[in-house]
Design a protein around this motif. Structure first.
Motif, PDB file in Angstrom:
ATOM      1  N   TRP A   1     -46.698 -29.129 -44.483  1.00 40.44           N
ATOM      2  CA  TRP A   1     -47.498 -30.191 -43.881  1.00 40.44           C
ATOM      3  C   TRP A   1     -47.881 -29.841 -42.448  1.00 40.44           C
ATOM      4  CZ3 TRP A   1     -49.855 -33.260 -46.935  1.00 40.44           C
ATOM      5  CH2 TRP A   1     -49.271 -33.672 -48.132  1.00 40.44           C
ATOM      6  N   LEU A   2     -46.974 -29.238 -41.713  1.00 41.00           N
ATOM      7  CA  LEU A   2     -47.284 -28.872 -40.332  1.00 41.00           C
ATOM      8  C   LEU A   2     -48.312 -27.748 -40.288  1.00 41.00           C
ATOM      9  CD1 LEU A   2     -46.818 -29.265 -37.364  1.00 41.00           C
ATOM     10  CD2 LEU A   2     -44.740 -27.886 -37.517  1.00 41.00           C
ATOM     11  N   THR A   3     -48.234 -26.820 -41.217  1.00 42.06           N
ATOM     12  CA  THR A   3     -49.238 -25.759 -41.284  1.00 42.06           C
ATOM     13  C   THR A   3     -50.618 -26.347 -41.554  1.00 42.06           C
ATOM     14  OG1 THR A   3     -47.541 -24.245 -42.126  1.00 42.06           O
ATOM     15  CG2 THR A   3     -49.839 -23.573 -42.379  1.00 42.06           C
ATOM     16  N   ILE A   4     -50.667 -27.351 -42.427  1.00 45.65           N
ATOM     17  CA  ILE A   4     -51.937 -28.043 -42.689  1.00 45.65           C
ATOM     18  C   ILE A   4     -52.458 -28.706 -41.422  1.00 45.65           C
ATOM     19  CG2 ILE A   4     -52.942 -30.015 -43.907  1.00 45.65           C
ATOM     20  CD1 ILE A   4     -51.080 -29.303 -46.279  1.00 45.65           C
ATOM     21  N   VAL A   5     -51.557 -29.349 -40.698  1.00 49.67           N
ATOM     22  CA  VAL A   5     -51.946 -30.028 -39.457  1.00 49.67           C
ATOM     23  C   VAL A   5     -52.522 -29.029 -38.461  1.00 49.67           C
ATOM     24  CG1 VAL A   5     -51.028 -31.234 -37.440  1.00 49.67           C
ATOM     25  CG2 VAL A   5     -50.349 -31.957 -39.733  1.00 49.67           C
ATOM     26  N   ILE A   6     -51.866 -27.895 -38.291  1.00 53.14           N
ATOM     27  CA  ILE A   6     -52.352 -26.890 -37.342  1.00 53.14           C
ATOM     28  C   ILE A   6     -53.715 -26.353 -37.778  1.00 53.14           C
ATOM     29  CG2 ILE A   6     -51.822 -24.682 -36.239  1.00 53.14           C
ATOM     30  CD1 ILE A   6     -48.855 -25.270 -36.851  1.00 53.14           C
ATOM     31  N   ALA A   7     -53.921 -26.232 -39.086  1.00 51.18           N
ATOM     32  CA  ALA A   7     -55.197 -25.708 -39.593  1.00 51.18           C
ATOM     33  C   ALA A   7     -56.369 -26.598 -39.208  1.00 51.18           C
ATOM     34  CB  ALA A   7     -55.122 -25.557 -41.114  1.00 51.18           C
ATOM     35  N   LEU A   8     -56.116 -27.867 -38.940  1.00 48.38           N
ATOM     36  CA  LEU A   8     -57.209 -28.760 -38.542  1.00 48.38           C
ATOM     37  C   LEU A   8     -57.853 -28.335 -37.238  1.00 48.38           C
ATOM     38  CD1 LEU A   8     -55.554 -32.191 -39.423  1.00 48.38           C
ATOM     39  CD2 LEU A   8     -57.336 -30.992 -40.702  1.00 48.38           C
ATOM     40  N   SER A   9     -57.144 -27.532 -36.442  1.00 53.81           N
ATOM     41  CA  SER A   9     -57.711 -27.072 -35.172  1.00 53.81           C
ATOM     42  C   SER A   9     -58.935 -26.179 -35.376  1.00 53.81           C
ATOM     43  CB  SER A   9     -56.651 -26.316 -34.373  1.00 53.81           C
ATOM     44  OG  SER A   9     -56.242 -25.133 -35.066  1.00 53.81           O
ATOM     45  N   ALA A  10     -59.077 -25.611 -36.550  1.00 57.07           N
ATOM     46  CA  ALA A  10     -60.214 -24.731 -36.828  1.00 57.07           C
ATOM     47  C   ALA A  10     -61.326 -25.438 -37.587  1.00 57.07           C
ATOM     48  CB  ALA A  10     -59.750 -23.508 -37.625  1.00 57.07           C
TER      49      ALA A  10
ATOM     50  N   PHE B   1     -60.931 -16.899 -36.568  1.00 59.36           N
ATOM     51  CA  PHE B   1     -61.522 -16.553 -35.285  1.00 59.36           C
ATOM     52  C   PHE B   1     -63.017 -16.248 -35.403  1.00 59.36           C
ATOM     53  CE2 PHE B   1     -57.046 -15.176 -35.208  1.00 59.36           C
ATOM     54  CZ  PHE B   1     -56.576 -16.061 -34.246  1.00 59.36           C
ATOM     55  N   LEU B   2     -63.593 -16.463 -36.590  1.00 54.52           N
ATOM     56  CA  LEU B   2     -65.025 -16.262 -36.780  1.00 54.52           C
ATOM     57  C   LEU B   2     -65.792 -17.502 -36.350  1.00 54.52           C
ATOM     58  CD1 LEU B   2     -65.034 -14.515 -40.294  1.00 54.52           C
ATOM     59  CD2 LEU B   2     -65.260 -13.438 -38.038  1.00 54.52           C
ATOM     60  N   PRO B   3     -67.090 -17.376 -36.120  1.00 53.29           N
ATOM     61  CA  PRO B   3     -67.901 -18.558 -35.768  1.00 53.29           C
ATOM     62  C   PRO B   3     -67.907 -19.568 -36.911  1.00 53.29           C
ATOM     63  CG  PRO B   3     -69.082 -16.505 -35.316  1.00 53.29           C
ATOM     64  CD  PRO B   3     -67.874 -16.137 -36.123  1.00 53.29           C
ATOM     65  N   GLN B   4     -68.264 -20.792 -36.587  1.00 55.91           N
ATOM     66  CA  GLN B   4     -68.429 -21.807 -37.620  1.00 55.91           C
ATOM     67  C   GLN B   4     -69.683 -21.507 -38.430  1.00 55.91           C
ATOM     68  OE1 GLN B   4     -66.201 -23.795 -38.385  1.00 55.91           O
ATOM     69  NE2 GLN B   4     -64.944 -24.106 -36.540  1.00 55.91           N
ATOM     70  N   PRO B   5     -69.694 -21.821 -39.731  1.00 57.25           N
ATOM     71  CA  PRO B   5     -68.684 -22.587 -40.464  1.00 57.25           C
ATOM     72  C   PRO B   5     -67.579 -21.741 -41.094  1.00 57.25           C
ATOM     73  CG  PRO B   5     -70.561 -22.224 -41.891  1.00 57.25           C
ATOM     74  CD  PRO B   5     -70.900 -21.562 -40.567  1.00 57.25           C
ATOM     75  N   PHE B   6     -67.544 -20.427 -40.768  1.00 61.73           N
ATOM     76  CA  PHE B   6     -66.568 -19.551 -41.418  1.00 61.73           C
ATOM     77  C   PHE B   6     -65.130 -19.935 -41.056  1.00 61.73           C
ATOM     78  CE2 PHE B   6     -70.473 -17.021 -40.860  1.00 61.73           C
ATOM     79  CZ  PHE B   6     -70.765 -16.788 -42.190  1.00 61.73           C
ATOM     80  N   ALA B   7     -64.909 -20.346 -39.799  1.00 59.06           N
ATOM     81  CA  ALA B   7     -63.565 -20.755 -39.398  1.00 59.06           C
ATOM     82  C   ALA B   7     -63.119 -21.986 -40.177  1.00 59.06           C
ATOM     83  CB  ALA B   7     -63.521 -21.024 -37.900  1.00 59.06           C
ATOM     84  N   THR B   8     -64.025 -22.909 -40.409  1.00 56.02           N
ATOM     85  CA  THR B   8     -63.688 -24.105 -41.190  1.00 56.02           C
ATOM     86  C   THR B   8     -63.345 -23.731 -42.621  1.00 56.02           C
ATOM     87  OG1 THR B   8     -65.053 -25.562 -39.825  1.00 56.02           O
ATOM     88  CG2 THR B   8     -64.577 -26.302 -42.060  1.00 56.02           C
ATOM     89  N   VAL B   9     -64.103 -22.798 -43.196  1.00 56.21           N
ATOM     90  CA  VAL B   9     -63.814 -22.345 -44.565  1.00 56.21           C
ATOM     91  C   VAL B   9     -62.431 -21.696 -44.626  1.00 56.21           C
ATOM     92  CG1 VAL B   9     -64.495 -20.734 -46.379  1.00 56.21           C
ATOM     93  CG2 VAL B   9     -66.240 -22.085 -45.174  1.00 56.21           C
ATOM     94  N   ALA B  10     -62.111 -20.858 -43.634  1.00 51.56           N
ATOM     95  CA  ALA B  10     -60.792 -20.207 -43.601  1.00 51.56           C
ATOM     96  C   ALA B  10     -59.690 -21.252 -43.501  1.00 51.56           C
ATOM     97  CB  ALA B  10     -60.717 -19.232 -42.434  1.00 51.56           C
ATOM     98  N   ALA B  11     -59.880 -22.243 -42.633  1.00 46.53           N
ATOM     99  CA  ALA B  11     -58.882 -23.305 -42.501  1.00 46.53           C
ATOM    100  C   ALA B  11     -58.744 -24.079 -43.805  1.00 46.53           C
ATOM    101  CB  ALA B  11     -59.278 -24.244 -41.363  1.00 46.53           C
ATOM    102  N   GLY B  12     -59.870 -24.317 -44.480  1.00 46.69           N
ATOM    103  CA  GLY B  12     -59.813 -25.026 -45.761  1.00 46.69           C
ATOM    104  C   GLY B  12     -59.017 -24.259 -46.803  1.00 46.69           C
ATOM    105  N   LEU B  13     -59.165 -22.937 -46.834  1.00 43.66           N
ATOM    106  CA  LEU B  13     -58.396 -22.129 -47.776  1.00 43.66           C
ATOM    107  C   LEU B  13     -56.897 -22.181 -47.458  1.00 43.66           C
ATOM    108  CD1 LEU B  13     -60.758 -19.032 -48.089  1.00 43.66           C
ATOM    109  CD2 LEU B  13     -60.355 -20.817 -49.804  1.00 43.66           C
ATOM    110  N   VAL B  14     -56.561 -22.172 -46.171  1.00 41.75           N
ATOM    111  CA  VAL B  14     -55.153 -22.309 -45.783  1.00 41.75           C
ATOM    112  C   VAL B  14     -54.614 -23.653 -46.249  1.00 41.75           C
ATOM    113  CG1 VAL B  14     -53.585 -22.549 -43.819  1.00 41.75           C
ATOM    114  CG2 VAL B  14     -55.312 -20.735 -43.818  1.00 41.75           C
TER     115      VAL B  14
END
Length: 492
Positions: free
Chosen positions: A264-273, A233-246
């Motif tokens: 695999w579905l969790t990975i797919v959902i992480a793309l939203s960030a 929920f942080l601004p970019q690029p922090f949200a992208t980094v968090a999604a990448g770690l997930v």
């Protein structure tokens, strides 16, 4: 209604266009796996002569408790038609069909996928009692409102997907921290790779990693599930980094086991960030139709209201995992492995064609596709495909309490050589004629040590615990003893 360009800048996130494209295509692929799994397994599991017939279920459960197309008509032909229709539609969407049609038609395609899969899950009973079924439905519902290539992705729906990912990860982290003490003393992975429901081809190697590394794995898991989700929920690029770690964490789980499409579905959902625009640029889109914006706002309000119960569950000391708070599976609570099984137990089913059972009777074992059986067989990779019978056999080994309703019919079908049932297995030792008797033995399984592996070539070592089901014949198969209480394993 015409597009209203004045609200498009604050309503839309054009920089996430590529992320949405990949998310939608990958989600359609997972839908495809789910529908194909249903089509290939339903007759034996839920069919008119299935182990838990859906027709009998809908007769005793009202529509309001389990909304489903099969509440009006439940036949094997209709079930097969819905499953294969869902598979065909999923394949079309994965190939880009939803981006080649107007926005309203695209939404209808996604809504039909959701409705067909909801209809299957809501009559699936124990075979569909896993958290990833609700996760696919909740994600699929939100995908209806993600739009297509005609408009930019709506910010509100991207936020709802992040909220979903937060609940998946943070819920799983909390259930672990509040549950088994081995999560707090960092020792759970001393056992988990060996005792997880469906080991994969690399699980033996993961199990034999040095214990200090196992402790690092557990500590990293706590960070990934209890700290990183807030970064979504942080601004970019922090949200992208968090999604990448997930995503990295989930890929590690993909390598170490078979958890259907959960990872695999969790990975797919992480793309939203993930915001790829700094690398790919920001594509241009047309204006957002007012009707679509209003609909997205209404859905957002609905999800916010329904989130009360999952949020309260997260904060509760009696946190539940993998529960749907409404029959449409719209906003759910998730979690996995709040407790860890220390000892792996497996049920081995055997049959004989001899008329009488004696101490000299020759028994031949049935082999399952995924769960351990033959000690010399390396576990296979099946995820994201879901072997539903294999999973429930893992629970049955924890306690006979998990066999209620389906195990006795399963033994009966083996005694009949029922074709749909034996097709769920890897091998049928009686291809020409059914066995005269079937029995079940309970074994303790453990991975061999590297020295044992070099000496014997075996991946597993097993020790007989007791008889789980005494020899039965076609006339009167007996249920297993229920003297045990349910074990500590939990469905993810």
């Amino acid at each position: 209604m015409a597009a209203m360009d004045w609200f498009t800048p604050w309503f839309s996130a054009p920089g996430h266009g590529l992320s949405r494209l990949v998310l939608q295509r990958a989600l359609a692929c997972l839908y495809l796996v789910g529908f194909v799994s249903a089509a290939l397994q339903f007759r034996a599991l839920l069919g008119e002569r299935g182990l838990l017939p859906a027709r009998a279920f809908v007769r005793r459960v009202p529509f309001r408790a389990a909304p489903s197309l099969f509440q009006w008509r439940c036949t094997d032909r209709l079930f097969a038609g819905c499953a294969w229709a869902g598979a065909a539609l999923s394949a079309a969407v994965a190939a880009g069909a939803a981006d080649a049609v107007p926005l309203g038609v695209s939404m209808a395609m996604w809504a039909l996928l959701w409705l067909l899969y909801l209809s299957i899950v809501n009559v699936g009973q124990a075979w569909y009692s896993f958290g990833w079924e609700s996760l696919l439905l909740e994600t699929g519902f939100l995908a209806v409102f993600l739009g297509n290539g005609d408009i930019a992705p709506p910010v509100l729906v991207l936020f709802l997907l992040r909220w979903l990912l937060f609940r998946v990860e943070f819920g799983a982290g909390l259930i672990k921290w509040r549950g088994d003490t081995c999560w707090r003393d960092l020792t759970c992975l001393y056992y988990h790779h060996e005792t997880q429901p469906m080991p994969g081809p690399l699980s033996w190697y993961f199990h034999h990693l040095p214990k200090p590394l196992h402790r690092v794995e557990v500590a990293a898991n706590h960070v990934a599930q209890l700290v990183v989700p807030f970064g979504l929920f942080l601004p970019q690029p922090f949200a992208t980094v968090a999604a990448g770690l997930v995503i990295v964490t989930q890929l590690w789980l993909v390598l170490s086991g078979n958890f259907s499409w959960l990872n695999w579905l969790t990975i797919v959902i992480a793309l939203s960030a993930v915001d790829p625009s700094p690398l790919t640029g920001t594509p241009s889109y047309g204006g957002t139709p007012l009707w679509f914006a209003v609909l997205v706002c209404c859905v957002t309000a609905l999800v916010v209201v329904l989130s009360y119960w999952p949020a309260r569950n997260l904060l509760s000391r009696r946190q539940q995992m993998n529960r749907s708070f409404n029959p449409l599976h719209l906003v759910n609570t998730y979690g996995a492995f709040g407790s860890i099984t220390r000892v792996r137990r497996e049920i081995v089913l055997e049959g004989t064609d001899e008329e009488r059972v004696t101490p000299d009777t020759v028994w031949r074992a049935y082999e399952f596709r995924g769960k351990p059986g033959d000690v010399r067989r390396l576990p296979r990779q099946f995820a994201p495909y879901h072997l539903r019978l294999d999973w429930l056999m893992w629970f049955a080994a924890l306690s006979p309490a998990y066999t209620r309703g389906w195990f006795e019919p399963f033994v009966t079908r083996l005694l009949e050589n029922d074709p749909p049932t034996v097709r769920l297995l890897r091998t049928n030792p009686f291809p020409e004629a059914p066995p005269r008797h079937v029995r079940a033995l309970l074994y303790r399984y453990r991975f061999t040590t590297p020295a044992e592996r070099r000496e014997t070539g075996d991946w597993w070592h097993r020790t007989l615990i007791r008889e789980f089901l005494p020899p039965v014949h076609a006339a009167a198969p007996a249920p297993p003893s229920s003297r045990d209480t349910p074990g500590d394993g939990q469905a993810p």
